[in-house]
Scaffold this active site. Structure first.
Site, short mmCIF file in Angstrom:
data_model
loop_
_atom_site.label_atom_id
_atom_site.label_comp_id
_atom_site.label_asym_id
_atom_site.label_seq_id
_atom_site.Cartn_x
_atom_site.Cartn_y
_atom_site.Cartn_z
N PHE A 193 109.32 43.20 -29.73
CA PHE A 193 108.65 42.44 -30.78
C PHE A 193 109.13 42.95 -32.13
CE2 PHE A 193 105.98 42.92 -27.05
CZ PHE A 193 105.61 41.62 -26.76
N SER B 80 105.52 37.74 -21.99
CA SER B 80 104.88 38.86 -22.68
C SER B 80 104.38 38.40 -24.05
CB SER B 80 105.88 40.01 -22.87
OG SER B 80 106.27 40.54 -21.63
N CYS C 113 101.42 45.01 -25.45
CA CYS C 113 102.20 44.03 -24.70
C CYS C 113 101.48 43.72 -23.39
CB CYS C 113 103.59 44.58 -24.41
SG CYS C 113 104.64 43.46 -23.45
N THR D 79 100.91 40.72 -20.11
CA THR D 79 101.63 39.70 -19.34
C THR D 79 100.73 38.51 -19.05
OG1 THR D 79 103.00 41.39 -18.29
CG2 THR D 79 102.89 39.24 -17.21
N ALA E 34 94.85 46.63 -17.82
CA ALA E 34 94.65 47.59 -16.73
C ALA E 34 94.05 48.90 -17.23
CB ALA E 34 95.98 47.84 -16.02
N HIS F 201 104.28 49.04 -26.78
CA HIS F 201 103.74 50.14 -25.98
C HIS F 201 102.95 51.05 -26.93
CE1 HIS F 201 107.47 49.44 -23.25
NE2 HIS F 201 106.54 48.53 -23.06
N THR G 255 104.79 49.46 -43.72
CA THR G 255 105.51 50.58 -44.30
C THR G 255 104.51 51.65 -44.72
OG1 THR G 255 107.27 49.13 -45.12
CG2 THR G 255 107.09 51.30 -46.13
#
Length: 203
Positions: free
Chosen positions: A2, A42, A49, A51, A69, A107, A152
């Protein structure tokens, strides 16, 4: 992959805990064209991220289902999500797309806590704190992802850092609703992580 450029604001409209609470099936309403959402796609939701396992249309809104999960629930703010929670959404990057932010994996590394918010004439300044383990990857003028938004870094002091947010970002993301005490997902810059690892291996 991404870029941290939010393309829609979603809302959790379905929430079903399963597997003794170790898995949450979430239904998220959005404005994406449902015909472009394939099962297995995704989508970053507040920087996580996830699914797609199903999608459809109800009324005037598209929806898609994802599973959060146990690890996601343990390491991210997903453990606080509930019906009505608004989420920053971003579709996965395609070859040839404009790279408007920076490379984001989706992640999440951990959580940052909002220490203070200062509303200025043309922007807002947020000060956040995180763990020492993550703070070592944060540098002034470096890139960071907070709740899926590429930002930033403005200043850094020990485990505390600040970001300045322009009005446009405040209006098109969930950042406009942030307040002191809120927790947000943080993903450090991949380049900073690799640089730190290289340094460790060459010492």
């Amino acid at each position: 992959m991404f870029t941290g450029i939010v393309t829609d604001l979603g809302e959790i409209v379905g929430f079903t805990p399963t597997a003794q609470g170790q898995l949450h099936r979430l239904r998220i309403a959005c404005r994406y064209d449902q015909t472009t959402i394939a099962d297995g796609a995704s989508i970053a939701c507040n920087g996580v991220c996830l699914t797609v396992v199903a999608s459809g249309v109800e009324g005037s809104r598209t929806w898609f289902d994802v599973d959060a999960a146990a690890e996601t629930l343990a390491l991210t703010t997903a453990k606080h999500w509930k019906l009505g929670t608004r989420l920053n959404l971003e579709r996965a990057l395609k070859i040839g797309d404009e790279l408007g932010g920076h490379i984001v994996a989706g992640h999440v590394d951990g959580i940052a806590t909002l220490v203070s918010r200062e509303d200025l004439p043309d922007m807002a300044r947020f000060e956040l704190s995180t763990t020492r383990e993550l703070a070592r990857f944060i540098a002034t003028k470096g890139s960071i992802t907070l709740d899926g938004v590429s930002l930033t870094v403005n200043t850094v002091r020990d485990v505390t850092f600040s970001v300045l947010i322009i009005p446009h970002t405040l209006s098109v993301t969930t950042i406009g609703g942030w307040k002191a005490g809120d927790e947000v997902n943080i993903e450090v810059d991949l380049m900073a992580r690799y640089a730190a690892r290289l340094t460790e291996m060459t010492v």
